[in-house]
Design a protein around this motif. Sequence first.
Motif, PDB file in Angstrom:
ATOM      1  N   ILE A 180       0.832  -1.200   0.000  1.00 52.66           N
ATOM      2  CA  ILE A 180       0.000   0.000   0.000  1.00 52.66           C
ATOM      3  C   ILE A 180       0.864   1.247   0.000  1.00 52.66           C
ATOM      4  CG2 ILE A 180      -1.595   1.379   1.379  1.00 52.66           C
ATOM      5  CD1 ILE A 180      -2.925  -1.223   2.239  1.00 52.66           C
ATOM      6  N   ASP A 209      -5.958  -3.804 -15.998  1.00 50.36           N
ATOM      7  CA  ASP A 209      -7.079  -4.366 -15.251  1.00 50.36           C
ATOM      8  C   ASP A 209      -7.269  -3.661 -13.919  1.00 50.36           C
ATOM      9  OD1 ASP A 209      -7.757  -6.239 -17.210  1.00 50.36           O
ATOM     10  OD2 ASP A 209      -6.278  -7.681 -16.470  1.00 50.36           O
ATOM     11  N   GLU A 210      -6.155  -3.235 -13.290  1.00 54.56           N
ATOM     12  CA  GLU A 210      -6.255  -2.494 -12.030  1.00 54.56           C
ATOM     13  C   GLU A 210      -6.966  -1.158 -12.252  1.00 54.56           C
ATOM     14  OE1 GLU A 210      -2.824  -2.180  -9.498  1.00 54.56           O
ATOM     15  OE2 GLU A 210      -1.914  -3.947 -10.415  1.00 54.56           O
ATOM     16  N   ILE A 247      -6.749   7.702  -3.467  1.00 54.63           N
ATOM     17  CA  ILE A 247      -6.043   6.455  -3.154  1.00 54.63           C
ATOM     18  C   ILE A 247      -5.980   6.223  -1.654  1.00 54.63           C
ATOM     19  CG2 ILE A 247      -3.791   5.309  -3.209  1.00 54.63           C
ATOM     20  CD1 ILE A 247      -3.334   6.470  -5.953  1.00 54.63           C
ATOM     21  N   LYS A 249      -9.135  -0.507 -14.456  1.00 55.68           N
ATOM     22  CA  LYS A 249     -10.547  -0.781 -14.746  1.00 55.68           C
ATOM     23  C   LYS A 249     -11.307  -1.255 -13.518  1.00 55.68           C
ATOM     24  CE  LYS A 249     -11.131  -4.165 -17.548  1.00 55.68           C
ATOM     25  NZ  LYS A 249     -11.201  -4.983 -18.790  1.00 55.68           N
ATOM     26  N   GLN A 250     -10.709  -2.140 -12.748  1.00 61.03           N
ATOM     27  CA  GLN A 250     -11.423  -2.780 -11.648  1.00 61.03           C
ATOM     28  C   GLN A 250     -11.216  -2.074 -10.310  1.00 61.03           C
ATOM     29  OE1 GLN A 250     -10.056  -6.855 -11.837  1.00 61.03           O
ATOM     30  NE2 GLN A 250     -10.696  -7.087 -13.961  1.00 61.03           N
ATOM     31  N   GLN A 251      -9.967  -1.784  -9.960  1.00 64.23           N
ATOM     32  CA  GLN A 251      -9.680  -1.193  -8.661  1.00 64.23           C
ATOM     33  C   GLN A 251      -9.929   0.312  -8.636  1.00 64.23           C
ATOM     34  OE1 GLN A 251      -5.812  -2.154  -7.131  1.00 64.23           O
ATOM     35  NE2 GLN A 251      -5.918  -0.646  -5.479  1.00 64.23           N
ATOM     36  N   PHE A 252      -9.587   0.982  -9.757  1.00 63.16           N
ATOM     37  CA  PHE A 252      -9.709   2.435  -9.783  1.00 63.16           C
ATOM     38  C   PHE A 252     -10.914   2.933 -10.573  1.00 63.16           C
ATOM     39  CE2 PHE A 252      -5.161   1.560  -9.127  1.00 63.16           C
ATOM     40  CZ  PHE A 252      -4.967   2.279  -7.948  1.00 63.16           C
ATOM     41  N   GLN A 253     -11.713   1.997 -11.105  1.00 61.26           N
ATOM     42  CA  GLN A 253     -12.901   2.363 -11.882  1.00 61.26           C
ATOM     43  C   GLN A 253     -12.571   3.387 -12.974  1.00 61.26           C
ATOM     44  OE1 GLN A 253     -13.457   2.365  -8.117  1.00 61.26           O
ATOM     45  NE2 GLN A 253     -13.577   0.217  -8.693  1.00 61.26           N
ATOM     46  N   LYS A 266      -9.328   5.166  -0.149  1.00 59.24           N
ATOM     47  CA  LYS A 266      -9.659   3.768  -0.424  1.00 59.24           C
ATOM     48  C   LYS A 266      -8.770   2.807   0.343  1.00 59.24           C
ATOM     49  CE  LYS A 266     -11.628   4.279  -5.075  1.00 59.24           C
ATOM     50  NZ  LYS A 266     -11.495   3.879  -6.508  1.00 59.24           N
ATOM     51  N   ALA A 267      -7.488   3.142   0.487  1.00 58.91           N
ATOM     52  CA  ALA A 267      -6.524   2.226   1.098  1.00 58.91           C
ATOM     53  C   ALA A 267      -6.630   2.190   2.612  1.00 58.91           C
ATOM     54  CB  ALA A 267      -5.099   2.605   0.685  1.00 58.91           C
TER      55      ALA A 267
END
Length: 284
Positions: free
Chosen positions: A32, A140-141, A237, A143-147, A240-241
């Motif tokens: 993180i 993919d991060e 960030i 797209k999925q984690q950060f929308q 979220k973290a």
Amino acid sequence: MKWQGRRESGNVEDRRGMGGKTLVGGGIGGVIVIVIVLLLGGNPASLLGGMDSGTATQTAGNYQGTEQEEQLADFVSVVLADTEDVWGDVFKQQGLTYTDPTLVIYSGSVQSACGTASSAVGPFYCPGDQKLYIDLSFYDELKQQFQAPGDFAMAYVVAHEVGHHVQNLLGTMEKIEPYRQKLSEKEFNTHYQVRLELQADYYAGVWAHYEQGKNLLEQGDLDEALTAASAVGDDTIQQKAQGYVVPDSFTHGTSEQRKRWFNKGFESGTIAGGDTFSVSDSNL
């Protein structure tokens, strides 16, 4: 973004299936911290123990990417080629010569002149070898984690790292690096590191300005880039973290700042408009 069938850069190293000597980070907490510090262009040397002139032992594997990954590899190569064209022209207008950087595509971990990094650090630029490093799984991060989906979101990532290369060529990184040792971490981040990152966002916007001028952008592309810039703001960030925000620890700028400086570069299309270091804190 219109990219199929267009020129791909010859300055790409495909190191997928090869690994560095060691991985950085100790457990999820370390990951993180690394992501917050390095995501999208932080200085790897500050966490990787400085410059490393040694060569890692790497073992090539029979790496086979998915169809989507191979298409993404082609895409980032086209984006890199576009940055070469744009910055070559911009530098020429300034009476300067642009030296193309190299894009290293890797999987898992990679050795650079700044040390060895895992994909947990996110994409980064190493001034020691003038290379930008990207694990394609970051798409993919995003797209999925950060929308932040979309091909132009990934294009923004590449353009931001190339922005750091522009800073390196212009001597900006060399000018501010001595202050890293003279100032406290908080002071350096506030007065230099954040401004360095926002300037790289500005330069990414300059690149997008020329892409639009060439009629290469499609509907929604600019929104994708702005969404990505917002998604990787320090405040977003950290929230979220860890569930709360610590402004004193910011290294890249807030979501609003990152979007605004990218948009400034997009509207301006010039190097001159991106002097983040002369802007007051209240106007940053």
